[in-house]
Design an enzyme around this catalytic site. Structure first.
Site, PDB file in Angstrom:
ATOM      1  N   TYR A 117     -12.241  32.108  -1.627  1.00  0.00           N
ATOM      2  CA  TYR A 117     -11.001  32.424  -2.335  1.00  0.00           C
ATOM      3  C   TYR A 117     -10.673  33.913  -2.257  1.00  0.00           C
ATOM      4  O   TYR A 117      -9.496  34.292  -2.116  1.00  0.00           O
ATOM      5  CB  TYR A 117     -11.105  31.996  -3.799  1.00  0.00           C
ATOM      6  CG  TYR A 117     -10.695  30.563  -4.035  1.00  0.00           C
ATOM      7  CD1 TYR A 117      -9.396  30.252  -4.423  1.00  0.00           C
ATOM      8  CD2 TYR A 117     -11.603  29.522  -3.872  1.00  0.00           C
ATOM      9  CE1 TYR A 117      -9.016  28.939  -4.657  1.00  0.00           C
ATOM     10  CE2 TYR A 117     -11.230  28.205  -4.098  1.00  0.00           C
ATOM     11  CZ  TYR A 117      -9.934  27.920  -4.491  1.00  0.00           C
ATOM     12  OH  TYR A 117      -9.559  26.621  -4.712  1.00  0.00           O
ATOM     13  N   HIS A 170      -7.165  30.519 -11.436  1.00  0.00           N
ATOM     14  CA  HIS A 170      -8.439  30.682 -10.738  1.00  0.00           C
ATOM     15  C   HIS A 170      -8.297  31.523  -9.478  1.00  0.00           C
ATOM     16  O   HIS A 170      -9.248  32.171  -9.053  1.00  0.00           O
ATOM     17  CB  HIS A 170      -9.044  29.318 -10.407  1.00  0.00           C
ATOM     18  CG  HIS A 170      -8.171  28.439  -9.559  1.00  0.00           C
ATOM     19  ND1 HIS A 170      -6.930  27.991  -9.964  1.00  0.00           N
ATOM     20  CD2 HIS A 170      -8.367  27.920  -8.315  1.00  0.00           C
ATOM     21  CE1 HIS A 170      -6.407  27.231  -9.024  1.00  0.00           C
ATOM     22  NE2 HIS A 170      -7.239  27.178  -8.014  1.00  0.00           N
ATOM     23  N   ASP A 209      -5.784  21.123   0.847  1.00  0.00           N
ATOM     24  CA  ASP A 209      -6.065  22.256  -0.024  1.00  0.00           C
ATOM     25  C   ASP A 209      -6.707  23.397   0.788  1.00  0.00           C
ATOM     26  O   ASP A 209      -6.123  23.888   1.746  1.00  0.00           O
ATOM     27  CB  ASP A 209      -6.950  21.756  -1.181  1.00  0.00           C
ATOM     28  CG  ASP A 209      -7.190  22.762  -2.285  1.00  0.00           C
ATOM     29  OD1 ASP A 209      -6.291  22.954  -3.108  1.00  0.00           O
ATOM     30  OD2 ASP A 209      -8.287  23.338  -2.317  1.00  0.00           O
ATOM     31  N   ARG A 210      -7.909  23.838   0.435  1.00  0.00           N
ATOM     32  CA  ARG A 210      -8.557  24.930   1.177  1.00  0.00           C
ATOM     33  C   ARG A 210      -8.701  24.587   2.655  1.00  0.00           C
ATOM     34  O   ARG A 210      -8.537  25.439   3.527  1.00  0.00           O
ATOM     35  CB  ARG A 210      -9.950  25.225   0.603  1.00  0.00           C
ATOM     36  CG  ARG A 210     -10.029  25.450  -0.886  1.00  0.00           C
ATOM     37  CD  ARG A 210      -9.178  26.605  -1.344  1.00  0.00           C
ATOM     38  NE  ARG A 210      -9.611  27.868  -0.750  1.00  0.00           N
ATOM     39  CZ  ARG A 210      -8.908  29.012  -0.819  1.00  0.00           C
ATOM     40  NH1 ARG A 210      -7.736  29.028  -1.429  1.00  0.00           N
ATOM     41  NH2 ARG A 210      -9.367  30.120  -0.284  1.00  0.00           N
ATOM     42  N   HIS A 218      -3.027  15.381  -6.765  1.00  0.00           N
ATOM     43  CA  HIS A 218      -3.626  16.327  -5.823  1.00  0.00           C
ATOM     44  C   HIS A 218      -4.714  15.671  -4.972  1.00  0.00           C
ATOM     45  O   HIS A 218      -4.844  15.987  -3.792  1.00  0.00           O
ATOM     46  CB  HIS A 218      -4.214  17.506  -6.595  1.00  0.00           C
ATOM     47  CG  HIS A 218      -4.815  18.561  -5.715  1.00  0.00           C
ATOM     48  ND1 HIS A 218      -4.069  19.307  -4.827  1.00  0.00           N
ATOM     49  CD2 HIS A 218      -6.099  19.007  -5.589  1.00  0.00           C
ATOM     50  CE1 HIS A 218      -4.856  20.167  -4.193  1.00  0.00           C
ATOM     51  NE2 HIS A 218      -6.092  19.991  -4.640  1.00  0.00           N
TER      52      HIS A 218
END
Length: 298
Positions: free
Chosen positions: A213, A153, A108-109, A273
């Site tokens: 983000y 988001h 992910d990030r 996920h």
């Protein structure tokens, strides 16, 4: 808040870029493999995979800047939480631990940080593993129409500083819980205490999470666009493992990543996920296969 730790790993605080200190777990012996966590989590998400890999490798598992028990500097400018800065953290920390070359795997990030580190420091990255995320440029291009609601988001946290942080803080527990619920619909990936830990750790990191983000809708996007225009690619062996989001949203994740990485393999997973916690054996084998592929090329 009590921090959760990986059993049998040693913890250190190590300075990364700009004097920002990261909380770093280290275990095992052998070539170095670095594991970077995603949202809304901390390094603890790797606990099962890290212990499996530590049988063969020196496994280095940091909290990213702004997350967990790492420093959370205020965003002084767009660079504070750019993936270039966050990637430089990792390069600096791993060199401090005595490794000039290492495998790098991100979820992910963390995968976005890993990719930027691979583009900026190809001499240091022996191989690059990507878990369940798309390239930054392509994320924004494939999110169109009503399908974009799955990434609501991203749009919220892309707004100018001030409003997103206040909105999230007003319903922080519900905000972070919503992702754990949506991405773990069976509700059996985490114990209640683990789930609460992730929520509380994220609440304590709201300003830096939003800054992270926001960078991906700004400076990170600019850097990736510049590299795409110059034809810069990832030169090391790269592999991605993902859920099959493409069939639902109309994109081919393998093709999107292959444009960045000529030496690339892709596999889909039936895990959700949070795959590193849902099926750690599959993810450990994914990393091992990628490491062996890199070794075969040298």
């Amino acid at each position: 808040m009590t921090s959760f730790t990986i059993d049998d790993f040693t913890y250190r605080r190590i300075a990364g870029a700009d004097g920002v200190h990261l909380n770093v777990a280290v275990g095992g012996e052998g070539p170095a493999v670095v594991l970077l966590h995603g949202f809304p989590q901390t390094h603890y998400m790797w606990r099962h995979v890290a212990r499996l890999l530590a049988q063969q490798y020196t496994v280095i598992v940091p909290d990213l800047r702004g997350y967990g028990d790492s420093d959370k500097p205020a965003a002084q400018d767009v660079n504070t939480y750019s993936k270039r800065t966050m990637g430089n953290d990792i390069i600096t920390v791993v060199r401090e631990l005595g490794f000039d070359s290492f495998g790098l795997v991100g979820h992910d990030r963390g995968a976005l940080v890993a990719v930027r580190a691979g583009l900026d420091h190809p001499e240091s990255i022996a191989f690059l593993g990507i878990l369940d995320v798309l390239p930054t440029l392509d994320t924004w291009s494939v999110l169109q129409g009503v399908n974009a609601k799955v990434a609501w988001h991203l749009y919220l946290m892309a707004q100018p500083a001030g409003m997103p942080e206040k909105m999230i803080a007003a319903v922080a527990h519900e905000f972070y819980s919503s992702f754990l619920d949506a991405w773990d619909p069976a509700g059996n990936t985490f114990t209640p205490s683990e789930r609460d830990y992730y929520v509380q750790a994220s609440i304590a990191s709201t300003d830096s999470i939003v800054a992270d983000y926001r960078a991906t809708a700004g400076i990170d996007l600019d850097m990736d666009a510049a590299d795409r225009e110059r034809g810069v690619q990832l030169s090391m062996p790269v592999a991605a493992i993902s859920q099959d989001w493409g069939s639902q949203l109309g994109f081919d994740a393998s093709a999107l990543w292959r444009a960045w990485a000529p030496d690339f393999t892709y596999q889909a997973t039936t895990s959700g996920h949070f795959m590193a916690e849902q099926n750690p054996q599959e993810i450990a084998e994914f990393v091992q296969a990628l490491a062996h592929r890199a070794d075969d090329q040298h």
